[in-house]
Design an enzyme around this catalytic site. Sequence first.
Site, PDB file in Angstrom:
ATOM      1  N   ASP A   1      13.450  28.198  35.295  1.00 35.07           N
ATOM      2  CA  ASP A   1      14.349  28.699  34.254  1.00 35.07           C
ATOM      3  C   ASP A   1      14.215  30.215  34.180  1.00 35.07           C
ATOM      4  O   ASP A   1      13.107  30.748  34.276  1.00 35.07           O
ATOM      5  CB  ASP A   1      13.988  28.090  32.901  1.00 35.07           C
ATOM      6  CG  ASP A   1      14.578  26.696  32.732  1.00 35.07           C
ATOM      7  OD1 ASP A   1      15.659  26.451  33.280  1.00 35.07           O
ATOM      8  OD2 ASP A   1      13.936  25.861  32.069  1.00 35.07           O
TER       9      ASP A   1
ATOM     10  N   GLU B   1      17.963  34.061  20.226  1.00 34.16           N
ATOM     11  CA  GLU B   1      19.124  34.916  20.440  1.00 34.16           C
ATOM     12  C   GLU B   1      20.036  34.908  19.201  1.00 34.16           C
ATOM     13  O   GLU B   1      20.551  35.946  18.773  1.00 34.16           O
ATOM     14  CB  GLU B   1      19.926  34.453  21.664  1.00 34.16           C
ATOM     15  CG  GLU B   1      19.210  34.651  22.985  1.00 34.16           C
ATOM     16  CD  GLU B   1      18.380  33.436  23.372  1.00 34.16           C
ATOM     17  OE1 GLU B   1      18.082  32.609  22.480  1.00 34.16           O
ATOM     18  OE2 GLU B   1      18.014  33.327  24.552  1.00 34.16           O
TER      19      GLU B   1
ATOM     20  N   THR C   1      27.234  22.472  25.270  1.00 33.80           N
ATOM     21  CA  THR C   1      28.464  23.203  24.932  1.00 33.80           C
ATOM     22  C   THR C   1      28.321  24.701  25.163  1.00 33.80           C
ATOM     23  O   THR C   1      29.309  25.406  25.323  1.00 33.80           O
ATOM     24  CB  THR C   1      28.829  22.974  23.457  1.00 33.80           C
ATOM     25  OG1 THR C   1      27.779  23.496  22.632  1.00 33.80           O
ATOM     26  CG2 THR C   1      29.016  21.492  23.164  1.00 33.80           C
TER      27      THR C   1
ATOM     28  N   LYS D   1      31.120  31.260  18.854  1.00 37.69           N
ATOM     29  CA  LYS D   1      30.391  32.267  19.624  1.00 37.69           C
ATOM     30  C   LYS D   1      29.729  31.552  20.800  1.00 37.69           C
ATOM     31  O   LYS D   1      29.027  30.556  20.607  1.00 37.69           O
ATOM     32  CB  LYS D   1      29.318  32.926  18.754  1.00 37.69           C
ATOM     33  CG  LYS D   1      28.422  33.926  19.474  1.00 37.69           C
ATOM     34  CD  LYS D   1      27.119  34.156  18.700  1.00 37.69           C
ATOM     35  CE  LYS D   1      26.231  32.935  18.803  1.00 37.69           C
ATOM     36  NZ  LYS D   1      24.991  33.050  18.032  1.00 37.69           N
TER      37      LYS D   1
END
Length: 686
Positions: A310, A351, A382, A397
């Site tokens: 990752d 974030e 999503t 967003k």
Amino acid sequence: MKENHASRIRGLLRIALGQAFLKLDPRKLIHNPVMFTVEIGTAIMAVVTWLAGTRPGLSQGTVAYNAAITIVLFITVLFANFAEAFAEARGKAQADSLRKSRQDTPAKKIFPVGEMYVNEVRVVRSSELVKGDLFLCEANDIIPMDGEIVEGMASIDESAITGESAPVIRESGGDRSGVTGGTRVLSDRITVQVTANPGETFLDQMIALVEGASRRKTPNEIALTILLAGFTIMFLIVCVTLEPFGEFAHTSITIASFISLFVCLIPTTIGGLLSAIGIAGMNRALEANVITKSGRAVETAGDVDVLLLDKTGTITIGNRKATGLWPAEGVDPGEFAAYCALASKADETPEGKSVLELSTAALNGHPVPGEVSQWIPFSAETRSSGVNLKDGRKIRKGSSDVIRSAVVRAGQEFSSATGERVNQIAAGGGTPLVVSVDQKVYGVIELQDVIKPGIQDRFDRLRKMGVRTVMVTGDNALTARYIAGVAGVDDFIAEAKPVDKMDFIRKQQQMGRLVAMMGDGTNDAPALAQADIGVAMNSGTQAAKEAGNMVDLDNDPTKLIEIVEIGKQLLMTRGSLTTFSIANDVAKYFAIVPALFITSIPALQALNIMHLESPASAILSAIIFNAIIIPLLIPLALRGVAYKPIGASALLRRNLVLYGIGGIIVPFIGIKAIDLLVGFFFMAHH
């Protein structure tokens, strides 16, 4: 400190020596065919020694000579047992330190239907908790059992398990909901569901493995054991055929000579160290705070071809920060900041919190619009989050491709200026998030991350070993390409969903490659189960931990690289010592065969290149060297050979030179030195 270390080593040596004698039981030793045949040879020599003492006319050499051979053979088996016992003792010492963190502690068990009221809390012993039970933990409580937080959030001290003093946050509902028994809650209050019965936790499994109670030989170990057994049978046939050859040459070969030649020719060195090497590999994994479910997992890590990593937390530091808000043409900056803040309120990711912080600071007094009717949380599937307002407006967003698709489907325009801004941010290594209101683009949020220092060097090391690194990220292709280029990974998967990892792993495996990956969430569980090496984070969900075959107690995403290096070192150590052991046979052959026939065939003097004192001293010197080389190599077997990040062909050349040629030269020097000492000893006694 040094005194404590020395006393600990002395304690381990005492335990290992006692276990070495217990392992002489043929029922235990039969699992090691090479050393089992040496034990049979020792028993035969004991009988020959007794016969030589009771029947003077028996032409089998002196009692002293036969007794010396018997003792040396016995010591050979003992040394091999000692190597395995010492490795196990080290593992048990590690297991004892783990147990200290698993002492029976009070647990505030929640009884759904109590004696007096519902969800009654009563204090019980941690050993009474079973899978599925609920317990409560508050500030300063020790977590009694492995579990998953189902309610609440807490700061937890995991230093008892990981050695790290900095507290960590664990909370329900996310990928960081796992807690470990023996750790301490520092603040707040959590409700935890037990995920394992007593004796079945991951730490319990590791304790059993390092103690050898449930250790099984790996496929490579089994294959090598079969190969060594084949060598043993082959050399047994060679030794048997020497009898008619001896009669033809009018040479009487004693039983001691036959057995000595046989023991020296079979690969006793690797036969004696094989188990110790495997156990030591698992111990090194445990020292790195990695719990392996089997020895096979560590070994497989050494054969890995592809590393799936990752981006966030592994290649980059993680916790990306929002560094810029770029409103679309004609959109008021304050209004855009208000929509950014509203869209991020339901986003619990680092974030999301960063965007909320930046946009709140940029409001400039602009009111946050409307009342909320529904929060849309962020999900990996999503790749977006947002909010629905009571007046019908929908604020979203998310990644540029997701928002672009939604905007285009609604018949709205995704402007070229917005596209250019997205590409500009991505090309600079940032992550662009696009904000839309009712499928109309309102602007772009810029997130930036920092590549971990030194990660390029680690990828270079892996590349030299022939391991291909692939970065997985939800970022778009431009950002992914930039990060991949700077970090030095070989390939990347951009805009990845959880199912993409699974598909990639399957494709690689169909091409005959072994794949390793790391994960912590429930959505990672299928890929962790599919991967050849699946490393789950201890803080992750129970589904992830059950799917993987390793658990990292430190929750360090870069640990996967270290695990591969531990596996490589295990395979290198086994290969190097196998090469050394087989090369040893050459020198022993030159010591014993000329000694057997030199009196009847003087021409064989040319093979006596070591100029050994006598046939008897030659044979004795060879088996003494054969015995003492095992304990001399124990430190190397336990520590592992020096790790070098080089390719397979370069590694083969290095092993052949260092351990192949070295394995031939060392016995020549050793046997000659022992022969001089044996000769001096006999001269002193005559």
